[in-house]
Design an enzyme around this catalytic site. Structure first.
Site, short mmCIF file in Angstrom:
data_model
loop_
_atom_site.label_atom_id
_atom_site.label_comp_id
_atom_site.label_asym_id
_atom_site.label_seq_id
_atom_site.Cartn_x
_atom_site.Cartn_y
_atom_site.Cartn_z
N ASN A 4 -24.29 11.97 -12.60
CA ASN A 4 -24.03 11.99 -14.04
C ASN A 4 -23.65 10.58 -14.48
OD1 ASN A 4 -22.64 12.07 -16.55
ND2 ASN A 4 -22.37 14.27 -16.32
N ASP A 6 -23.05 9.58 -17.66
CA ASP A 6 -22.35 9.53 -18.96
C ASP A 6 -21.31 8.43 -19.02
OD1 ASP A 6 -23.68 11.87 -19.47
OD2 ASP A 6 -21.90 13.15 -19.45
N HIS A 7 -20.61 8.28 -17.90
CA HIS A 7 -19.42 7.42 -17.90
C HIS A 7 -19.79 5.94 -17.95
CE1 HIS A 7 -17.65 11.29 -17.21
NE2 HIS A 7 -18.45 11.43 -16.17
N ARG A 15 -17.36 -0.64 -26.79
CA ARG A 15 -17.59 -1.87 -27.53
C ARG A 15 -18.77 -1.76 -28.50
NH1 ARG A 15 -15.92 -7.12 -25.58
NH2 ARG A 15 -13.74 -6.83 -25.03
N HIS A 40 -25.09 14.11 -20.51
CA HIS A 40 -24.57 15.10 -21.46
C HIS A 40 -24.64 14.47 -22.85
CE1 HIS A 40 -20.91 17.93 -22.46
NE2 HIS A 40 -21.86 17.98 -23.37
N ARG A 42 -23.52 14.70 -26.05
CA ARG A 42 -22.50 15.44 -26.80
C ARG A 42 -22.80 15.41 -28.29
NH1 ARG A 42 -17.51 17.11 -25.02
NH2 ARG A 42 -17.09 16.80 -22.80
N ARG A 46 -20.26 10.65 -28.10
CA ARG A 46 -19.20 9.72 -27.66
C ARG A 46 -19.68 8.82 -26.52
NH1 ARG A 46 -14.88 13.90 -25.00
NH2 ARG A 46 -15.17 14.88 -27.03
N HIS A 47 -20.71 9.25 -25.79
CA HIS A 47 -21.22 8.34 -24.75
C HIS A 47 -22.75 8.26 -24.77
CE1 HIS A 47 -21.13 12.19 -22.63
NE2 HIS A 47 -19.84 12.13 -22.34
N GLU A 67 -27.57 17.96 -20.19
CA GLU A 67 -26.49 18.88 -20.54
C GLU A 67 -26.30 18.84 -22.05
OE1 GLU A 67 -23.61 18.67 -16.64
OE2 GLU A 67 -23.11 17.42 -18.36
N THR A 98 -14.99 18.41 -20.47
CA THR A 98 -15.32 19.84 -20.49
C THR A 98 -14.20 20.63 -19.82
OG1 THR A 98 -17.60 19.14 -20.28
CG2 THR A 98 -17.14 21.48 -19.93
N GLU A 148 -24.59 26.77 -13.20
CA GLU A 148 -23.81 25.68 -12.59
C GLU A 148 -22.36 26.15 -12.60
OE1 GLU A 148 -24.53 21.55 -13.50
OE2 GLU A 148 -22.39 21.08 -13.41
N HIS A 187 -18.22 19.31 -11.78
CA HIS A 187 -17.11 18.89 -12.64
C HIS A 187 -15.87 18.57 -11.81
CE1 HIS A 187 -15.50 17.95 -16.54
NE2 HIS A 187 -14.34 18.30 -16.03
N GLY A 188 -15.47 17.33 -11.92
CA GLY A 188 -14.24 16.89 -11.26
C GLY A 188 -14.35 16.71 -9.75
N GLY A 209 -20.17 12.71 -11.51
CA GLY A 209 -20.23 11.51 -12.33
C GLY A 209 -19.01 10.64 -12.25
C1 DXP Z 1 -20.33 19.55 -18.27
C2 DXP Z 1 -19.70 18.48 -17.51
O1 DXP Z 1 -18.89 18.72 -16.68
C3 DXP Z 1 -20.04 17.06 -17.78
O2 DXP Z 1 -21.00 16.91 -18.76
C4 DXP Z 1 -18.88 16.31 -18.22
O3 DXP Z 1 -18.40 16.98 -19.35
C5 DXP Z 1 -19.26 14.89 -18.58
O4 DXP Z 1 -18.17 14.12 -18.88
P1 DXP Z 1 -17.38 14.16 -20.29
O5 DXP Z 1 -16.63 15.45 -20.28
O6 DXP Z 1 -16.51 12.95 -20.21
O7 DXP Z 1 -18.37 14.14 -21.41
N1 LIG Z 2 -21.73 19.05 -14.80
C1 LIG Z 2 -20.78 18.22 -14.15
C2 LIG Z 2 -21.16 16.80 -14.23
O1 LIG Z 2 -22.25 16.48 -14.67
C3 LIG Z 2 -20.27 15.74 -13.71
O2 LIG Z 2 -18.94 15.94 -14.05
P1 LIG Z 2 -17.88 14.82 -13.56
O3 LIG Z 2 -18.14 14.51 -12.11
O4 LIG Z 2 -18.11 13.60 -14.41
O5 LIG Z 2 -16.56 15.47 -13.78
#
Ligand code: DXP
Ligand SMILES: NCC(=O)COP(=O)(O)O
Length: 235
Positions: A4, A6-7, A15, A40, A42, A46-47, A67, A98, A148, A187-188, A209
C-alpha cells in the site's frame, strides 16, 4: 504481498508538491518483489489522487488493487479506470485511519448492488470486513470474490490478547473459504506481527503499507543525507 503506497502520497500532500511520487514508489516496490500495489482513493483525497490511480493503471505490472468507499462517485471512477480488483472499505472523514470493517449485514442490498455493478464490468471485488461470522456469511451472499479480513484488532492487541485475535482471524478465514470466498487480510501489520497472519491457512494476499513506508524513511535517510552533501559540494 500487496504494498500500500498511500503513505508516500501522504508525505507529498503535506506540501502539496510533486515529491515523493507514489508512481515511482510503485515501480520500486514491484522491483523489490511486491505481488501487487494497493491504493486507497479516499473521498477527502487526503493522500492518493485520481491522477495517481490513472497513472498506476498504466504503469503497474503486477496488479492494482483500488480501495474505495462504496459510493456512487467512487463506482463511476472505478468503472472508468478499471483496476485489477477493488476492495470496498468503510470511510469516515474524521478518522485518522480505517477503524474497522464494513457492515455488510446492515447494508446488504446496497453492497450487493455495488458488488454487482463492479463485477459485471469485469472487476473482482473484495470486501474489507472484521472476521465476524455474520459479516462473512453476508459477504458471501453479495457474490463478492474476496474478503479482506481487518487485522487492526490483532495488530493493536496487547501480547496476552494477540493469540486470541489470531484465532478469530484463523476461524474467519476458514469460514470464508468454506463459503466460497477468497481471503486477503490487512491493516496495521508490521515486521513484528506479520508472520502468524501469513501462516493462516488459505491466506492469499496481505496488504501492508504504513510499516513499510515508515521503515523506508529510516533506512533510506543515511543515503539521502549523503547525497545532499554531495550535491552541495558538486562543481
Ligand atoms: C483500508 C485500509 O486499511 C487502508 O486503506 C488504510 O486505510 C490506508 O491508510 P489510511 O487509513 O491512512 O488512509
Ligand atoms: N488494506 C490494508 C492496507 O492496505 C494497508 O494498511 P496499513 O498497513 O497501511 O495499515
Amino acid at each position: 504481498m500487496g504494498v500500500n503506497i498511500d503513505h508516500i502520497a501522504t508525505l507529498r500532500q503535506a506540501r502539496r508538491t510533486v515529491e515523493p511520487d507514489p508512481i515511482a514508489g510503485a515501480v520500486i516496490a514491484e522491483l523489490a518483489g511486491a505481488d501487487g500495489i494497493t491504493v486507497h482513493l479516499r473521498e477527502d483525497r487526503r493522500h492518493i489522487q485520481e491522477r495517481d490511480v490513472r497513472l498506476l493503471r498504466e504503469t503497474v505490472r503486477t496488479h492494482l488493487n483500488l480501495e474505495m468507499a462504496p459510493t456512487d462517485e467512487m463506482v463511476t471512477i472505478a468503472l472508468e479506470i478499471k483496476p485489477d480488483y477493488i476492495t470496498l472499505v468503510p470511510e469516515r472523514r474524521e478518522e485518522v485511519t480505517t477503524e474497522g470493517g464494513l457492515d455488510i449485514v446492515g447494508q446488504i442490498e446496497r453492497m450487493t448492488k455495488v458488488v454487482g455493478q463492479l463485477q459485471d464490468a469485469g472487476i473482482p471485488v473484495s470486501l474489507f470486513i472484521d472476521a465476524n461470522p455474520a459479516q462473512i456469511e453476508a459477504s458471501a451472499r453479495t457474490k463478492a470474490v474476496f474478503v479482506e479480513l481487518h487485522t487492526g484488532c490483532y495488530a493493536d492487541a496487547c501480547t496476552e490478547q494477540q493469540d486470541k485475535e489470531l484465532e478469530v482471524l484463523s476461524a474467519g478465514s476458514k469460514l470464508a473459504l468454506d463459503a466460497g470466498l477468497r481471503v486477503n487480510a490487512g491493516h496495521g501489520l508490521t515486521y513484528w506481527n506479520v508472520y502468524p497472519v501469513a501462516c493462516i491457512e488459505g491466506m492469499e494476499e496481505l496488504n501492508i503499507g504504513h510499516t513499510i513506508i515508515s521503515r523506508a524513511v529510516l533506512v533510506g535517510l543515511e543515503r539521502a543525507v549523503r547525497e545532499m552533501k554531495q550535491a552541495m559540494l558538486a562543481t
